[in-house]
Every structure is written in C-alpha cells, then in structure tokens.
Design a protein around this motif. Structure first.
Motif, mmCIF file in Angstrom:
data_model
loop_
_atom_site.group_PDB
_atom_site.id
_atom_site.type_symbol
_atom_site.label_atom_id
_atom_site.label_comp_id
_atom_site.label_asym_id
_atom_site.label_seq_id
_atom_site.Cartn_x
_atom_site.Cartn_y
_atom_site.Cartn_z
ATOM 1 N N VAL A 5 5.769 1.657 -1.236
ATOM 2 C CA VAL A 5 4.667 0.624 -1.099
ATOM 3 C C VAL A 5 3.343 1.941 -0.572
ATOM 4 O O VAL A 5 2.313 1.622 -1.170
ATOM 5 N N MET A 40 -0.095 2.157 -3.146
ATOM 6 C CA MET A 40 -1.164 1.469 -2.871
ATOM 7 C C MET A 40 -2.585 2.397 -3.285
ATOM 8 O O MET A 40 -3.606 1.588 -3.616
ATOM 9 N N GLU A 61 -5.271 0.207 -5.562
ATOM 10 C CA GLU A 61 -6.655 -0.001 -4.799
ATOM 11 C C GLU A 61 -7.591 0.476 -5.961
ATOM 12 O O GLU A 61 -8.904 0.125 -5.910
ATOM 13 N N ARG A 97 6.479 -5.361 -3.453
ATOM 14 C CA ARG A 97 5.829 -5.495 -2.273
ATOM 15 C C ARG A 97 4.504 -4.903 -2.310
ATOM 16 O O ARG A 97 3.493 -5.466 -1.765
ATOM 17 N N ALA A 98 4.255 -3.788 -2.950
ATOM 18 C CA ALA A 98 2.994 -3.157 -3.014
ATOM 19 C C ALA A 98 1.981 -3.849 -3.963
ATOM 20 O O ALA A 98 0.804 -4.104 -3.564
ATOM 21 N N HIS A 156 2.057 -7.264 -4.448
ATOM 22 C CA HIS A 156 1.687 -8.303 -3.694
ATOM 23 C C HIS A 156 0.589 -7.910 -2.911
ATOM 24 O O HIS A 156 -0.143 -8.866 -2.629
ATOM 25 N N LYS A 157 0.553 -6.965 -2.039
ATOM 26 C CA LYS A 157 -0.732 -6.595 -1.297
ATOM 27 C C LYS A 157 -1.944 -6.374 -2.143
ATOM 28 O O LYS A 157 -3.068 -6.900 -1.541
ATOM 29 N N LYS A 158 -1.880 -5.958 -3.456
ATOM 30 C CA LYS A 158 -3.011 -6.086 -4.130
ATOM 31 C C LYS A 158 -3.388 -7.405 -4.847
ATOM 32 O O LYS A 158 -4.456 -7.914 -5.065
#
Length: 321
Positions: free
Chosen positions: A102, A106, A110, A130-131, A133-135
C-alpha cells in the motif's frame, strides 16, 4: 518520455535487466505506467520460489519491441513508462508486506499512474486491492485463474495465496456486482469451492463453460459485468495450461493456449482498466523458460491496453477543425 532502449541499436544482453529495457527510475513524474515487482512467496501452499518471478520475467522481457502489430499501436508513441523496481517485502509476514505494498503503490495512484505489478504469489493481490480501494473506493475485479482463491483459510491461516479474494470481499474492497472470475478448473475439495465465490457476489465462468460458450461470449460477459467501472485485472499464470506455462506453483491441466492467454487480455480493450497484476511465475519449474516468455508477453498486452486507452483519450480531446 521514458521508453525502452532500442534493441536495434544496442544488443539485448547489454545493460541492466529491466522490464522491456525500460529505465529503472523510482519516479511518478511524466509517466503513464510503472512496472514493478512484489517478490513475496511465503503465502504459497505448494511450491515456492515465486519471489524470483519478477526478475525472471524481466530477463525475458528484453525480447519485446514497442510496436504491437495485433493491436496496431506503438505503445511509446502514446505512453511513457518505467521499471519502478521492487517493493520491499517481509518474508514470512503477509500482513506487513501488504502494508509495504500500500505504501509503495499510493504515490503512483495519487498521480494517476497505472501500476503493472509482477508477483510473487497470489496473496499479494490483497495488498494491491487495499491500495486501489484507497484511491477508487470499491473497485471491479477481472480475475483470470484456474483457482477461485476464495477459500476461508489454508491450514487455519487466513492470509494465503488461496484466500485473497475472500478477504478482499470481506474488507469491502470490491465492487462485487461488477466483478468476474474466469477459468476455474481442476479437482476441488467440494462444490462449495466454486459456489462460495458466487455466494460472495462474483460471477464465475469455469473453464468447462468457457469452452462451451466460446471466447467471444466470455469477453461479452466480462464487458457486460464490468461496464464502465474502474477495474483491476489480476492474472494468475496458472490460468494458462501447464503445457504453455509449466513454471508455476499449482498447475492445472485443461487451460488456454499461449495464444488464447494473450487474447483474453486484448479482449479487455475498452474497459476502464486502472491496474494489473500477474502472479505465480516460478522459475525453478520453468522448462526452457517458456513461462517467462509468456508472462512477459501477457504484461506487454497489458501495457498495450494502457496505450490504447491513452490514444482514445487524446483523440477524444483533440480540438475539432
């Protein structure tokens, strides 16, 4: 722009063995994609050695050239890309490795750079998702594999290469109504090994059904399932028949040929693909290194999708005369 070294001017055996002879630069500036490795294999249930997969793929990717005749596009006419190196893994500790994945992905996400990730065993996909999903929030998944990887546990362990997509579903990472698995086959512990994935919300097309309905109908169902959602593509090399990809941890007979393996990636053109991984390449069992040749070609088709997507975007935004 970053592009590969020209092998018509410089022999392929010269220089560092990066993917496709791309520059190895840890940058997020002025690139459209980054190829990177996650050499983790201590969540495998049978053979291990997938940690050596990324470099094995790199070694044979030097044969690749920028123009893809099947899709009629020069990747680097539209894209800039680098070999981003490898993410540091923690052998024997999947959870800490996920944290590193992650953290490593990121900066790329980003900046809207498309990561193209080489495993490693299939457990790494949970860290990748997981990474993403953050985006993106919940993301659609297209999963090519001979196994569903939705088991509850292996040996009582929840974080193995046979469990990542159950964990991803439980963690709310996936847009399950727009996710699909293709190619499942081989002996199982019971019918629940397929039905559990459907109960989680995946559409599943086992290999027997793939052969019955044919390639065009499989691709139609993938596109209808995903629609316009951002989608992550995960490709286990054991999706391919071991006659064409013997270098893997849990081979299953009855899969696609190497040509068909490429066609399944090409057929994803038009989807909003935002990331990829290719996993489970195991050099120790790679007779004549044919698995590495195929894996590098599959990744090449993934990069082609990035270029096709970029070309459409540029054409759409071109000023009208």
């Amino acid at each position: 722009m970053y592009k590969p070294r020209d092998s018509s001017m410089s022999p392929r055996f010269v220089g560092n063995r990066t993917f496709m002879r791309l520059e190895q630069v840890r940058t997020t500036d002025n690139i459209d994609f980054a190829v990177l490795g996650v050499p983790f294999d201590t969540a495998a249930s049978n053979r291990t050695g997938q940690r050596l997969g990324p470099q094995h793929i790199r070694d044979f990717s030097v044969l690749l050239r920028p123009y893809n005749p099947d899709m009629d596009i020069d990747i680097f006419e539209y894209c800039s890309g680098v070999d981003y190196g490898d993410i540091d893994v923690i052998p024997g500790n999947a959870l800490r490795t996920y944290d590193n994945i992650v953290e490593g992905l990121m900066p790329l996400l980003e900046k809207n750079v498309i990561p193209v990730i080489m495993g490693g065993d299939h457990s790494i996909s949970l860290g990748n998702l997981r990474a993403f999903h953050k985006k993106y929030g919940k993301i659609a998944l297209v999963h090519f594999d001979s196994h569903g990887d939705t088991w509850e546990h292996y040996y009582g362990e929840k974080y193995m290469h046979g469990t990542p997509f159950r964990r991803a579903a439980e963690e709310g990472l996936l847009d399950l109504e727009h996710s699909i698995q293709v190619g499942m086959r081989g002996p199982l512990y019971g019918p629940n090994d397929i039905e559990d994935a459907r109960n989680l919300g995946f559409e599943v097309i086992p290999m027997k059904e793939v052969r019955e309905i044919g390639f065009d109908n499989v691709m139609k169902r993938i596109h209808e399932r995903v629609q316009d959602r951002p989608v992550f593509v995960t490709y286990d090399i054991d999706f391919v028949d071991p006659a064409y990809a013997p270098g893997t941890g849990t081979p299953e007979v009855g899969g696609p040929t190497s040509y068909e393996a490429l066609e399944y990636v090409r057929g994803l053109d038009g989807l909003d693909v935002v990331g990829f991984d290719l996993v489970e390449v195991l050099p120790t069992y790679d007779s004549n290194e044919i698995t590495a040749v195929l894996a590098s070609a599959v990744i090449y088709e993934m990069l082609t999708l990035v270029a096709l997507k970029k070309r459409r975007m540029l054409e759409k935004n071109k000023p009208q005369k």
